[in-house]
Design a protein around this motif. Structure first.
Motif, PDB file in Angstrom:
ATOM      1  N   LEU A 195       0.826  -1.200   0.000  1.00 17.40           N
ATOM      2  CA  LEU A 195       0.000   0.000   0.000  1.00 17.40           C
ATOM      3  C   LEU A 195       0.859   1.248   0.000  1.00 17.40           C
ATOM      4  CD1 LEU A 195      -0.164   1.605   2.984  1.00 17.40           C
ATOM      5  CD2 LEU A 195      -1.501  -0.377   3.561  1.00 17.40           C
ATOM      6  N   PHE A 196       0.236   2.317  -0.481  1.00 13.29           N
ATOM      7  CA  PHE A 196       0.762   3.663  -0.333  1.00 13.29           C
ATOM      8  C   PHE A 196      -0.095   4.328   0.730  1.00 13.29           C
ATOM      9  CE2 PHE A 196       2.019   3.544  -5.002  1.00 13.29           C
ATOM     10  CZ  PHE A 196       3.370   3.403  -4.723  1.00 13.29           C
ATOM     11  N   CYS A 197       0.526   5.125   1.585  1.00 15.40           N
ATOM     12  CA  CYS A 197      -0.284   5.841   2.566  1.00 15.40           C
ATOM     13  C   CYS A 197       0.177   7.290   2.664  1.00 15.40           C
ATOM     14  CB  CYS A 197      -0.255   5.160   3.924  1.00 15.40           C
ATOM     15  SG  CYS A 197       1.279   5.253   4.849  1.00 15.40           S
ATOM     16  N   ALA A 198      -0.729   8.124   3.107  1.00 15.14           N
ATOM     17  CA  ALA A 198      -0.439   9.545   3.272  1.00 15.14           C
ATOM     18  C   ALA A 198       0.494   9.747   4.459  1.00 15.14           C
ATOM     19  CB  ALA A 198      -1.740  10.316   3.484  1.00 15.14           C
ATOM     20  N   LYS A 199       1.234  10.819   4.404  1.00 10.56           N
ATOM     21  CA  LYS A 199       2.153  11.171   5.485  1.00 10.56           C
ATOM     22  C   LYS A 199       1.409  11.213   6.812  1.00 10.56           C
ATOM     23  CE  LYS A 199       5.378  14.778   6.859  1.00 10.56           C
ATOM     24  NZ  LYS A 199       5.944  16.072   6.503  1.00 10.56           N
ATOM     25  N   GLY A 200       2.003  10.589   7.806  1.00  6.30           N
ATOM     26  CA  GLY A 200       1.427  10.594   9.142  1.00  6.30           C
ATOM     27  C   GLY A 200       0.387   9.514   9.396  1.00  6.30           C
ATOM     28  N   LYS A 201       0.094   8.685   8.406  1.00  2.00           N
ATOM     29  CA  LYS A 201      -0.936   7.654   8.569  1.00  2.00           C
ATOM     30  C   LYS A 201      -0.356   6.260   8.801  1.00  2.00           C
ATOM     31  CE  LYS A 201      -4.300  10.541   7.884  1.00  2.00           C
ATOM     32  NZ  LYS A 201      -5.173  10.947   8.970  1.00  2.00           N
ATOM     33  N   GLN A 202       0.968   6.149   8.934  1.00  2.57           N
ATOM     34  CA  GLN A 202       1.596   4.846   9.081  1.00  2.57           C
ATOM     35  C   GLN A 202       1.077   4.080  10.304  1.00  2.57           C
ATOM     36  OE1 GLN A 202       3.128   7.714   8.386  1.00  2.57           O
ATOM     37  NE2 GLN A 202       4.706   7.420   6.846  1.00  2.57           N
ATOM     38  N   ASP A 203       0.861   4.766  11.416  1.00  2.00           N
ATOM     39  CA  ASP A 203       0.415   4.078  12.624  1.00  2.00           C
ATOM     40  C   ASP A 203      -0.960   3.439  12.433  1.00  2.00           C
ATOM     41  OD1 ASP A 203       2.755   4.611  13.983  1.00  2.00           O
ATOM     42  OD2 ASP A 203       1.949   6.348  15.038  1.00  2.00           O
ATOM     43  N   PHE A 204      -1.830   4.092  11.673  1.00  2.00           N
ATOM     44  CA  PHE A 204      -3.146   3.517  11.381  1.00  2.00           C
ATOM     45  C   PHE A 204      -2.978   2.159  10.691  1.00  2.00           C
ATOM     46  CE2 PHE A 204      -6.352   2.893   8.002  1.00  2.00           C
ATOM     47  CZ  PHE A 204      -7.469   2.648   8.792  1.00  2.00           C
ATOM     48  N   TYR A 205      -2.115   2.105   9.689  1.00  2.00           N
ATOM     49  CA  TYR A 205      -1.923   0.861   8.937  1.00  2.00           C
ATOM     50  C   TYR A 205      -1.185  -0.189   9.761  1.00  2.00           C
ATOM     51  CZ  TYR A 205      -3.798   3.465   5.067  1.00  2.00           C
ATOM     52  OH  TYR A 205      -4.635   4.201   4.271  1.00  2.00           O
TER      53      TYR A 205
END
Length: 144
Positions: free
Chosen positions: A115-125
């Motif tokens: 996946l690609f994720c938006a900056k700052g969203k790593q913890d959600f994933y």
């Protein structure tokens, strides 16, 4: 199509399809992802229409969440464009989207999901089981 309550307060509807162009544009504009105007909304909408699988979440007939998968249907799978309207974030909508996307992968026997994720969203994933790529295989990209 599936209706359910999120956090006991709001009934939402998850539909396994691409939203209308107008609904998509309204939601996408909340993300700021096209701030540089690299693509027109016609192009972005064409892109999501070419997805292997997508889900849209509605509340009171308004699109509040979206996510999609680009895949060959066998082993190469990329989750991208997961978005939740800012007014609905932290209410379980993003998790609902991801669960639907991952369920589709599991149903089709796909084992490796990127996946690609938006900056700052790593913890959600990370809470969903995703891990950062190994330093020995960080991946690469090229912007033309």
């Amino acid at each position: 199509m599936e209706n359910e309550m999120i956090k006991g307060t709001m009934e939402i509807e998850l539909i396994e399809s691409t939203p209308t162009k107008d609904d998509f544009i309204i939601l996408h504009q909340t993300t700021g992802w096209n701030a540089k105007g690299l693509y027109t909304y016609d192009q972005l909408y064409s892109a999501i229409c070419n997805s292997w699988y997508s889900v849209s979440i509605y509340h009171d007939r308004s699109l509040i969440g979206f996510g999609r998968i680009i895949s060959d249907g066998i082993y190469q799978t990329l989750i991208c464009d997961v978005m939740v309207h800012p007014e609905y974030q932290t209410q379980g909508i993003g998790t609902k989207i991801m669960n639907a996307l991952l369920k589709k992968c599991d149903k089709e026997g796909i084992k490796w999901v990127q996946l690609f994720c938006a900056k700052g969203k790593q913890d959600f994933y990370k809470k969903l089981g995703f891990v950062t790529r190994d330093v020995e295989a960080p991946g690469m990209s090229l912007f033309l």
